[in-house]
Write an enzyme that holds these catalytic residues in place. Structure first.
Site, short mmCIF file in Angstrom:
data_model
loop_
_atom_site.label_atom_id
_atom_site.label_comp_id
_atom_site.label_asym_id
_atom_site.label_seq_id
_atom_site.Cartn_x
_atom_site.Cartn_y
_atom_site.Cartn_z
CG ASP A 1 45.31 29.92 38.72
OD1 ASP A 1 45.01 28.72 38.83
OD2 ASP A 1 46.46 30.32 38.45
CE LYS B 1 39.72 42.91 48.75
NZ LYS B 1 39.20 42.30 49.98
#
Ligand code: NAD
Length: 336
Positions: free
Chosen positions: A230, A173
Site C-alpha cells: 500500500d 522487513k
C-alpha cells in the site's frame, strides 16, 4: 450476436463518481459494450442501505466477476472499517496489480520508470484484528500465512512470465519481523525456484524506498505484503507524476475489480478537476482482463497521445482541463 459482457459499476465517494463516469465514457468510445449493473458502496450506501458495503453489491460482483470501482472513503480512527479491504477479502481478490510507467508530457524527476507492484491483498496488518489489551495499550495483529504468501508469489512470477518481465524483487522487513516477514520471504524464495527464467532477489523495505527515490529504473517487479504494498504503491505513483496517473486491479480466481491507486480525494471532490487518467488506465486493464487487448491498447495509446500533445492537461499535471474535458479528449482519440 453475442450477449454484452456484464460488470458491476461502483461510483464510490468523493471524486469517485466523476472519474468513474469519465472512465465509462472512454470505455464506450472503444465500442466494447459492457452492460453495467450500478451498485452502491461507501457514503451513499450508508445513507440509503444503512451499511457501507451492501450484500447486493457483493452479490453483483460475485455474479459478474468483474467490476469498475471508484474510491471509497474510510474514516480515520473510528467509524466503519475499510470497504476496500472488506471487498477484497469477501471476494478473495488476493492480488493487487499496480503498473507504474512513465508517461510522455508529464514533468517528473525520473524517466523510463517501468515497474509493476504486486501487493498481497488479504492479510497482514489489514486483517482488522485490533484490540485494547488494557487502557493505553493496544494490539494490531499482523497475520502472514504460508498459503497466502505462496499464492501471491506464484501470481507475481506467473505475471512476470506472461508479461515479459525479467526480475521479481520481494520487499520485506524480515530482519525485524523474523517470523512473519521471514515466512513471506521463505515462500517467495521457494516459488522463485520454479521460475528459473525470472531473476529473483529481495530487499528490506526501507532500503527499497530509498533506492526507488534514487533510481526507480533499477527495479522491474516488486512483490510485497499488504501494508508495504500500500505504502510503496503511493511512493511509486509519485515517481511518475502522482496518484492521478496510477492504475490498478484486484485479481482473484473468480473475478477482478479495477480501481485506481488513489483514494476519494475529498479536497478536490465535486469540482470536476480530478485527473481521470488513473481510472481510465484501470479500465484499459479491465479490457485486457476480458480479452479485449486491442481495445485496451487503444485506450492506452489515446492517453499517451493526449498527454504528449499537452493541449488538454488535467490540473494535477499543471494544466487547466476539467475531468470531463480530459475524458472527452481521450474518448475522441479512442474512437478516431
Ligand atoms: P487520496 O489518494 O484520496 O489523495 C491524496 C492526494 O492526491 C490529495 O491531495 C488528492 O487531491 C490527490 N489526488 C488523488 N487522486 C487524484 C486524482 N485522480 N486527480 C488529482 N489529484 C488526486 O488519499 P487520502 O487523502 O489519503 O485519502 C482520502 C480517502 O480515500 C481516505 O478515506 C482513504 O481511506 C480513502 N482511500 C480509498 C482508496 C480506495 O477506495 N481504493 C484508496 C486510498 C485511499
Amino acid at each position: 450476436m453475442t450477449a454484452a459482457r456484464k460488470g458491476t459499476l461502483i461510483a464510490g465517494d468523493g471524486i469517485g463518481p466523476e472519474v468513474v463516469s469519465a472512465a465509462v465514457r472512454v470505455l464506450e468510445a472503444t465500442g466494447i459494450v459492457i452492460d453495467w449493473d450500478a451498485q452502491m458502496a461507501g457514503a451513499m450506501a450508508i445513507a440509503k442501505e444503512g451499511t457501507p458495503l451492501p450484500e447486493k453489491t457483493l452479490e453483483s460482483i460475485r455474479t459478474h466477476g468483474l467490476a469498475l470501482k471508484g474510491p471509497t472513503t474510510t474514516p480515520v480512527g473510528g467509524g466503519h472499517t475499510s470497504i476496500n479491504v472488506a471487498l477484497r477479502k469477501a471476494l478473495d481478490l488476493y492480488a493487487n496489480v499496480r503498473p507504474i510507467k512513465s508517461l510522455p508530457g508529464v514533468k517528473t524527476r525520473y524517466e523510463n520508470v517501468d515497474l509493476v507492484v504486486i501487493r498481497e491483498n488479504t492479510e497482514d496488518l489489514y486483517s482488522g484484528l485490533e484490540h485494547v489489551v488494557v487502557p493505553g495499550v493496544v494490539e494490531s495483529i499482523k497475520v502472514i500465512t504460508e498459503k497466502a504468501s505462496t499464492r501471491i508469489a506464484k501470481f507475481a512470477f506467473a505475471y512476470a512470465r506472461a508479461n515479459g518481465r525479467k526480475r521479481v524483487t520481494a520487499v520485506h522487513k524480515a530482519n525485524i519481523m523474523k517470523l512473519s516477514d521471514g515466512l513471506f520471504l521463505d515462500c517467495c524464495a521457494k516459488v522463485a525456484k520454479d521460475f528459473p527464467d525470472i531473476k529473483y532477489d529481495d530487499i528490506i523495505v526501507d532500503n527499497c524506498c530509498m533506492q526507488l527515490v534514487l533510481d526507480p529504473t533499477r527495479f522491474d517487479m516488486l512483490l510485497l505484503e499488504n501494508l508495504y504494498g500500500d505504502i510503496v504503491s503511493d511512493l511509486c505513483a509519485g515517481l511518475i507524476g502522482g496518484l492521478g496517473l496510477a492504475p490498478g486491479a484486484n485479481v482473484g480466481e473468480k473475478g477482478a475489480t479495477f480501481e485506481a491507486v488513489h483514494g476519494s480525494a475529498p479536497d478536490i471532490a465535486g469540482k470536476n478537476i480530478a485527473n481521470p487518467i488513473a481510472l481510465i488506465l484501470s479500465a484499459a486493464m479491465l479490457l485486457d482482463y476480458i480479452g479485449e487487448n486491442a481495445a485496451g491498447n487503444r485506450v492506452r495509446e489515446a492517453v499517451l497521445s493526449v498527454l504528449k500533445d499537452g493541449k488538454v492537461m488535467p490540473r494535477d499535471l499543471g494544466g487547466t482541463a476539467s475531468t470531463t474535458a480530459v475524458a472527452e479528449a481521450i474518448a475522441e482519440r479512442v474512437a478516431s
